[in-house]
Write a protein that holds these residues in place. Structure first.
Motif, mmCIF file in Angstrom:
data_model
loop_
_atom_site.group_PDB
_atom_site.id
_atom_site.type_symbol
_atom_site.label_atom_id
_atom_site.label_comp_id
_atom_site.label_asym_id
_atom_site.label_seq_id
_atom_site.Cartn_x
_atom_site.Cartn_y
_atom_site.Cartn_z
ATOM 1 N N ILE A 30 14.149 -7.112 -12.837
ATOM 2 C CA ILE A 30 14.265 -7.166 -11.374
ATOM 3 C C ILE A 30 12.969 -6.727 -10.714
ATOM 4 O O ILE A 30 12.567 -5.567 -10.842
ATOM 5 C CB ILE A 30 15.397 -6.251 -10.859
ATOM 6 C CG1 ILE A 30 16.724 -6.609 -11.531
ATOM 7 C CG2 ILE A 30 15.528 -6.385 -9.334
ATOM 8 C CD1 ILE A 30 17.818 -5.629 -11.258
ATOM 9 N N HIS A 31 12.314 -7.680 -10.042
ATOM 10 C CA HIS A 31 11.126 -7.384 -9.242
ATOM 11 C C HIS A 31 11.510 -7.447 -7.764
ATOM 12 O O HIS A 31 11.772 -8.524 -7.213
ATOM 13 C CB HIS A 31 10.006 -8.387 -9.543
ATOM 14 C CG HIS A 31 9.251 -8.090 -10.798
ATOM 15 N ND1 HIS A 31 9.811 -8.167 -12.052
ATOM 16 C CD2 HIS A 31 7.961 -7.686 -10.982
ATOM 17 C CE1 HIS A 31 8.897 -7.833 -12.966
ATOM 18 N NE2 HIS A 31 7.777 -7.528 -12.357
ATOM 19 N N TRP A 32 11.615 -6.282 -7.162
ATOM 20 C CA TRP A 32 12.045 -6.137 -5.762
ATOM 21 C C TRP A 32 11.179 -5.017 -5.193
ATOM 22 O O TRP A 32 11.022 -3.962 -5.844
ATOM 23 C CB TRP A 32 13.523 -5.760 -5.714
ATOM 24 C CG TRP A 32 14.173 -5.805 -4.372
ATOM 25 C CD1 TRP A 32 13.995 -6.730 -3.379
ATOM 26 C CD2 TRP A 32 15.161 -4.882 -3.884
ATOM 27 N NE1 TRP A 32 14.794 -6.447 -2.319
ATOM 28 C CE2 TRP A 32 15.536 -5.323 -2.599
ATOM 29 C CE3 TRP A 32 15.783 -3.748 -4.406
ATOM 30 C CZ2 TRP A 32 16.504 -4.660 -1.831
ATOM 31 C CZ3 TRP A 32 16.742 -3.085 -3.650
ATOM 32 C CH2 TRP A 32 17.090 -3.535 -2.375
ATOM 33 N N ALA A 63 4.315 -13.685 -6.630
ATOM 34 C CA ALA A 63 4.481 -13.223 -5.239
ATOM 35 C C ALA A 63 4.365 -11.703 -5.146
ATOM 36 O O ALA A 63 4.001 -11.166 -4.096
ATOM 37 C CB ALA A 63 5.832 -13.689 -4.702
ATOM 38 N N GLU A 64 4.606 -10.996 -6.258
ATOM 39 C CA GLU A 64 4.504 -9.525 -6.243
ATOM 40 C C GLU A 64 3.043 -9.068 -6.243
ATOM 41 O O GLU A 64 2.743 -7.881 -6.094
ATOM 42 C CB GLU A 64 5.280 -8.918 -7.411
ATOM 43 C CG GLU A 64 4.734 -9.158 -8.791
ATOM 44 C CD GLU A 64 5.044 -10.540 -9.364
ATOM 45 O OE1 GLU A 64 5.595 -11.386 -8.635
ATOM 46 O OE2 GLU A 64 4.709 -10.771 -10.540
ATOM 47 N N TRP A 65 2.123 -10.019 -6.428
ATOM 48 C CA TRP A 65 0.683 -9.721 -6.353
ATOM 49 C C TRP A 65 0.147 -9.958 -4.941
ATOM 50 O O TRP A 65 -1.066 -10.080 -4.746
ATOM 51 C CB TRP A 65 -0.061 -10.589 -7.374
ATOM 52 C CG TRP A 65 -0.176 -9.933 -8.709
ATOM 53 C CD1 TRP A 65 0.843 -9.737 -9.601
ATOM 54 C CD2 TRP A 65 -1.346 -9.383 -9.318
ATOM 55 N NE1 TRP A 65 0.376 -9.104 -10.727
ATOM 56 C CE2 TRP A 65 -0.978 -8.866 -10.578
ATOM 57 C CE3 TRP A 65 -2.689 -9.263 -8.922
ATOM 58 C CZ2 TRP A 65 -1.870 -8.252 -11.448
ATOM 59 C CZ3 TRP A 65 -3.600 -8.661 -9.788
ATOM 60 C CH2 TRP A 65 -3.188 -8.161 -11.031
ATOM 61 N N TYR A 66 1.011 -10.022 -3.939
ATOM 62 C CA TYR A 66 0.624 -10.378 -2.567
ATOM 63 C C TYR A 66 -0.567 -9.562 -2.066
ATOM 64 O O TYR A 66 -1.548 -10.111 -1.537
ATOM 65 C CB TYR A 66 1.822 -10.176 -1.627
ATOM 66 C CG TYR A 66 1.624 -10.715 -0.241
ATOM 67 C CD1 TYR A 66 1.098 -9.930 0.778
ATOM 68 C CD2 TYR A 66 1.956 -12.032 0.065
ATOM 69 C CE1 TYR A 66 0.895 -10.436 2.058
ATOM 70 C CE2 TYR A 66 1.771 -12.547 1.344
ATOM 71 C CZ TYR A 66 1.228 -11.745 2.335
ATOM 72 O OH TYR A 66 1.023 -12.255 3.586
#
Ligand code: ZX6
Length: 442
Positions: A30-32, A63-66
């Motif tokens: 889970i990446h949140w 997208a978690e590297w935004y």
């Protein structure tokens, strides 16, 4: 008598992977986090498909590297950020925008169990440094700001209430609150990481918080460990195993130690002689990417294929979901999890609790893939990439009765040379790989 680890590599090297990690086979990643607010990345490549160079980091599909994708100062995410939020909008400004009104950890845990998952690994602090748990070492955390909840604790309780194991992910070497330079090539993950003892101690202390407060069954460190903290690792890992007897760790501690190896999309190596884990998103990202539509994420059949090929080669599949900022699990992800769970409800006997068979996966001349698992003396045969409609396949070096686990498969079998020929008459109503049991066949 519980084994004690004494802070030396020697004592750690005697650690064995506990049976539960071999048995469980399928987990949910889970990446949140703050990155789930902008929820944006270009849809480009799988990790490992192209070189991890400047082009990768300027067009990062994660997208978690935004933060970094904006920080590199060019590319689709940078343009998107300027257009959507303006040049002066800081990444930290997402904190006050992160409302988790739809966060229902009990519902999440129920869905994961229905998906047939036996363990869950939740990101507690990603590279952006924002902590989803209360920490004594920073106020940049979800209890103090934004959600104002212990997001990690809530899900840990819910997952365990459903009888699944709870693991925690920690970004050890990368923390963009301590090291702000843009990462534009793979070595920057190490060479531009925060070099101070202060950060090494911070990572050590937060890891102890996670171990002491949640006793995670998996401690999933990412990318690497702070160089200046390497000498503390034997103490941290000993502390972990002494307090979490069933604990396991991955292979992202600068190559110094691991219980299991990891693959990520197409990146990394695995061999069936050693326990390993495949991790990937359903699409090209771990964090929710709002522009990634249903047609861009893996089909259920492909996910089941990945599970079957991974498990038959001594691996676990850690399949990621990226919840929306408000805590909603996207419909297209939920749908796939439930379908995987339906397949496992019928065929899970060939997956859960099995071990690697001495028989290696094979592809027959018609392109049908044949994967094997074993459980004590019983053999399981899983046929994948099968044609529509009727087909035949010969399983070599096999004799005796063979039984389909799914009663919607219509088939016959007969001795054929030193093997068994299976004639499938119809299998349209089932999804994914076709599994058979061969009692005493191993
Ligand atoms: C689960 C994903 N991990 C990414 C980091 N992955 C890597 O650096 C690739 C990798 C694969 N196998 C390894 C073994 C040792 C160190 C890195 C890797 C993160 O950058 C992503 O954001 C996401 O959290």
């Amino acid at each position: 008598m519980k084994k004690q680890y004494n802070g030396t590599w020697e004592s750690l090297n005697s650690h064995e992977v506990p049976a539960w990690y071999h048995d469980c086979k399928f987990g949910i990643f889970i990446h949140w986090g703050l990155y789930s607010v902008p929820a944006y990345a270009p849809i480009t490549w799988q990790l490992g498909e192209v070189p991890i160079d400047e082009n990768w980091y300027a067009n990062n599909p994660y997208a978690e590297w935004y933060f970094n994708s904006v920080n590199v100062g060019r590319g689709p995410t940078y343009e998107h950020h300027i257009k959507t939020y303006g040049i002066d909008f800081k990444y930290e400004d997402f904190v006050s925008m992160w409302k988790v009104d739809n966060y229902k950890p009990d519902k999440w845990a129920e869905l994961f169990r229905k998906a047939g998952a036996a363990y869950v690994v939740m990101v507690t602090k990603h590279h952006d440094g924002f902590c989803l748990f209360p920490s004594k070492y920073t106020d940049y955390n979800a209890m103090k700001k934004g959600p104002k909840r212990d997001l990690v604790g809530d899900l840990t309780n819910a997952v365990r209430a459903q009888g699944m194991k709870m693991g925690l992910y920690y970004s050890g070497i990368l923390d963009w609150r301590f090291a702000h330079d843009p990462i534009i090539e793979q070595n920057d993950n190490f060479n531009k990481a925060c070099p101070t003892y202060e950060y090494a101690d911070y990572a050590y202390n937060q890891s102890c918080e996670l171990i002491d407060n949640y006793k995670p069954s998996v401690f999933w460190n990412d990318i690497g460990w702070p160089k200046q903290g390497e000498q503390n690792l034997p103490y941290l890992l000993s502390h972990y195993y002494n307090n979490v007897e069933e604990g396991v760790v991955n292979d992202r501690f600068n190559g110094l130690y691991h219980d299991f190896r990891t693959m990520e999309y197409k990146y990394g190596e695995s061999n069936r002689m050693e326990k390993w884990e495949m991790n990937r998103g359903m699409g090209l990202s771990f964090g929710y990417n709002a522009i990634e539509e249903d047609d861009k994420i893996m089909s259920v059949e492909d996910t089941i294929s990945l599970l079957v090929s991974t498990v038959s080669n001594n691996g676990n599949l850690l399949l990621n979901i990226g919840p929306k900022a408000d805590g909603t699990i996207p419909k297209e992800q939920e749908k796939r999890l439930l379908s995987i769970g339906q397949w496992l409800a019928v065929n899970g006997e060939a997956i859960y609790g099995t071990r690697c068979s001495k028989r290696e996966s094979a592809i027959d001349e018609s392109g049908v893939q044949i994967h094997y698992t074993k459980k004590k003396k019983d053999l399981y045969v899983m046929l994948d990439k099968v044609p529509q409609g009727a087909f035949e396949v010969v399983i070599p070096d096999l004799s005796g009765e063979i039984r389909a686990l799914d009663d919607k498969i219509f088939y016959d079998f007969e001795a054929f040379g030193t093997g068994v020929k299976i004639k499938i008459h119809s299998h349209q109503t089932s999804i994914g790989s076709i599994a058979f049991k061969v009692p005493g066949g191993e």
